[in-house]
Enzyme design. Structure first.
Site, mmCIF file in Angstrom:
data_model
loop_
_atom_site.group_PDB
_atom_site.id
_atom_site.type_symbol
_atom_site.label_atom_id
_atom_site.label_comp_id
_atom_site.label_asym_id
_atom_site.label_seq_id
_atom_site.Cartn_x
_atom_site.Cartn_y
_atom_site.Cartn_z
ATOM 1 N N ASP A 178 -10.199 -7.486 6.707
ATOM 2 C CA ASP A 178 -9.247 -6.477 6.206
ATOM 3 C C ASP A 178 -9.902 -5.658 5.087
ATOM 4 O O ASP A 178 -9.942 -4.438 5.170
ATOM 5 C CB ASP A 178 -7.936 -7.126 5.763
ATOM 6 C CG ASP A 178 -6.982 -6.087 5.193
ATOM 7 O OD1 ASP A 178 -6.272 -5.438 5.971
ATOM 8 O OD2 ASP A 178 -6.984 -5.892 3.959
ATOM 9 N N SER A 187 12.093 0.729 6.833
ATOM 10 C CA SER A 187 11.560 -0.579 6.445
ATOM 11 C C SER A 187 12.698 -1.574 6.575
ATOM 12 O O SER A 187 13.845 -1.260 6.264
ATOM 13 C CB SER A 187 11.057 -0.500 4.999
ATOM 14 O OG SER A 187 9.945 -1.332 4.791
ATOM 15 N N ARG A 188 12.368 -2.783 7.024
ATOM 16 C CA ARG A 188 13.428 -3.759 7.303
ATOM 17 C C ARG A 188 14.025 -4.313 6.021
ATOM 18 O O ARG A 188 15.201 -4.628 5.963
ATOM 19 C CB ARG A 188 12.860 -4.910 8.141
ATOM 20 C CG ARG A 188 12.273 -4.478 9.466
ATOM 21 C CD ARG A 188 11.370 -5.552 10.027
ATOM 22 N NE ARG A 188 10.391 -5.988 9.041
ATOM 23 C CZ ARG A 188 9.578 -7.014 9.185
ATOM 24 N NH1 ARG A 188 9.622 -7.722 10.295
ATOM 25 N NH2 ARG A 188 8.724 -7.347 8.247
ATOM 26 N N ILE A 220 0.828 -1.214 0.000
ATOM 27 C CA ILE A 220 0.000 0.000 0.000
ATOM 28 C C ILE A 220 0.864 1.267 0.000
ATOM 29 O O ILE A 220 0.493 2.283 -0.587
ATOM 30 C CB ILE A 220 -1.017 -0.002 1.177
ATOM 31 C CG1 ILE A 220 -2.117 1.028 0.924
ATOM 32 C CG2 ILE A 220 -0.352 0.245 2.520
ATOM 33 C CD1 ILE A 220 -2.910 0.816 -0.333
ATOM 34 N N LYS A 255 -5.385 2.086 7.655
ATOM 35 C CA LYS A 255 -6.484 1.316 8.234
ATOM 36 C C LYS A 255 -6.083 -0.152 8.326
ATOM 37 O O LYS A 255 -5.298 -0.594 7.496
ATOM 38 C CB LYS A 255 -7.788 1.484 7.452
ATOM 39 C CG LYS A 255 -7.729 1.187 5.965
ATOM 40 C CD LYS A 255 -7.647 -0.157 5.356
ATOM 41 C CE LYS A 255 -8.168 -1.403 5.864
ATOM 42 N NZ LYS A 255 -7.925 -2.551 4.916
#
Ligand code: NAP
Length: 307
Positions: A167, A35-36, A13, A89
């Site tokens: 979701d 971010s990993r 997303i 969300k």
């Protein structure tokens, strides 16, 4: 003022919607990503939020795009560091953690924005004002999509706290709770949980408006072929159909509006406005209905599901 923002969780997303929307909207600029396993071009990259906060002392806001199970800890860390926070969300994995974040944002005088992108679909505002002048008699929601197409390789979605079919389903509930101007209660739920998963692949909800109109809802992740994201409303003075997730509106069968998806730029304009006013926008109504479904739902085990 230009809001200097950092984004956490560079996944589907974030790439599909957040990065292009931030580019489009005045008043906010992306300066860093945490971010990993992924890096964004043209900004500073960090392995996690702690490193980003340490490396970017001038950051104003943090945008959280990871799965819901891990969002609370990072949201809390960002608010404690004095940053404004944008939550994808659903705003958290539980109602209690979202309430705790809201209290913390108030204490820190920071902005907390629980975004519900489907509320910004093109026809939702018009649907809301049409319904406001009428008495709702019945609502039917059909949210049917193919999980293999929309959520490939997302193990978190099937785990506890991952919401399963809720979701996408919570998007329908976010529209429902926006367009109906009265409280909605959950009366019954049936949750179909695959034998090898922790979260439902299908759900049927019975709800009602405070004045007694029935709301029948089906969420299903096993739909192949055309996908369905429809909300049909019968009133004492005509019928309304919101389809394509809120982007197409029909009144008494006639198309009134069909517009492209511009949800994320609209949300970023809202976030810029909230930050300017240090305001909080957290509506937990859609999340509460999902929590209620898990609280009182009958569990119906179903066939194992493999991606
Ligand atoms: P995703 O791509 O699977 O995950 C987003 C990123 O979060 C991953 O790339 C990963 O980045 C990080 N992440 C994943 N698991 C994590 C974990 N256990 N701990 C910490 N970080 C983790 O998911 P997504 O589809 O973008 O969805 C993220 C959120 O956006 C969800 O709440 C979803 O409901 C919402 N959303 C998704 C869509 C959609 O179309 N996909 C639409 C609207 C809203 P690193 O491994 O690099 O850290």
């Amino acid at each position: 003022m230009m809001i200097r923002a950092g984004l956490v969780g560079l996944g589907k997303i974030a790439r599909d919607q957040h990065l292009p929307a931030i580019d489009k909207v005045d008043g906010i600029a992306l300066v860093a990503v945490a971010s990993r396993n992924a890096q964004a071009e043209g900004v500073q990259n960090y392995p996690d939020l702690g490193a980003m906060l340490a490396g970017e002392p001038d950051l104003d806001a943090v945008i959280l795009c990871q799965p819901p199970q891990v969002r609370y800890a990072t949201a809390r860390q960002a608010l404690l560091a004095g940053k404004h926070v944008f939550l994808e969300k659903p705003p958290g994995a539980t109602v209690s953690e979202v309430e705790a974040l809201t209290a913390l944002a108030r204490q820190k005088n920071g902005t907390l924005y629980a975004s519900w992108h489907s509320r910004y679909a093109a026809a939702v505002a018009q649907a809301k004002s049409w319904i406001a002048d009428r008495k709702v008699e019945r609502i039917d929601i059909q949210w049917r999509e193919d999980v293999r197409h929309w959520h490939p390789g997302q193990p978190w979605i099937w785990e506890a706290g991952g919401f399963g079919v809720f979701d996408p389903g919570i998007n329908a509930l976010s529209i429902l709770t926006e367009i109906v101007g009265e409280p909605i209660t959950l009366l019954s739920a049936e949750l179909e949980v695959p034998s090898n998963k922790q979260a439902p692949i299908g759900a049927t909800l019975g709800m009602a408006t405070a004045s007694g109109a029935a709301i029948d809802t089906v969420f299903d992740w096993r739909q192949t072929g055309p996908q369905t994201w429809d909300i049909a409303v019968e009133t004492d003075n005509g019928s309304l159909l919101l389809s394509e997730g809120g982007n197409t509106l029909r009144l008494d069968g006639e198309v009134q509006m069909k517009a492209p998806d511009e949800e994320y730029p609209a949300m970023y304009r809202r976030f810029v406005d909230l930050v300017e006013r240090r305001a909080i926008d957290v509506d937990t109504a859609p999340l509460r209905l999902v929590a209620d479904a898990f609280l009182c739902g009958r569990h119906c085990p179903t066939a194992a599901f493999e991606d």
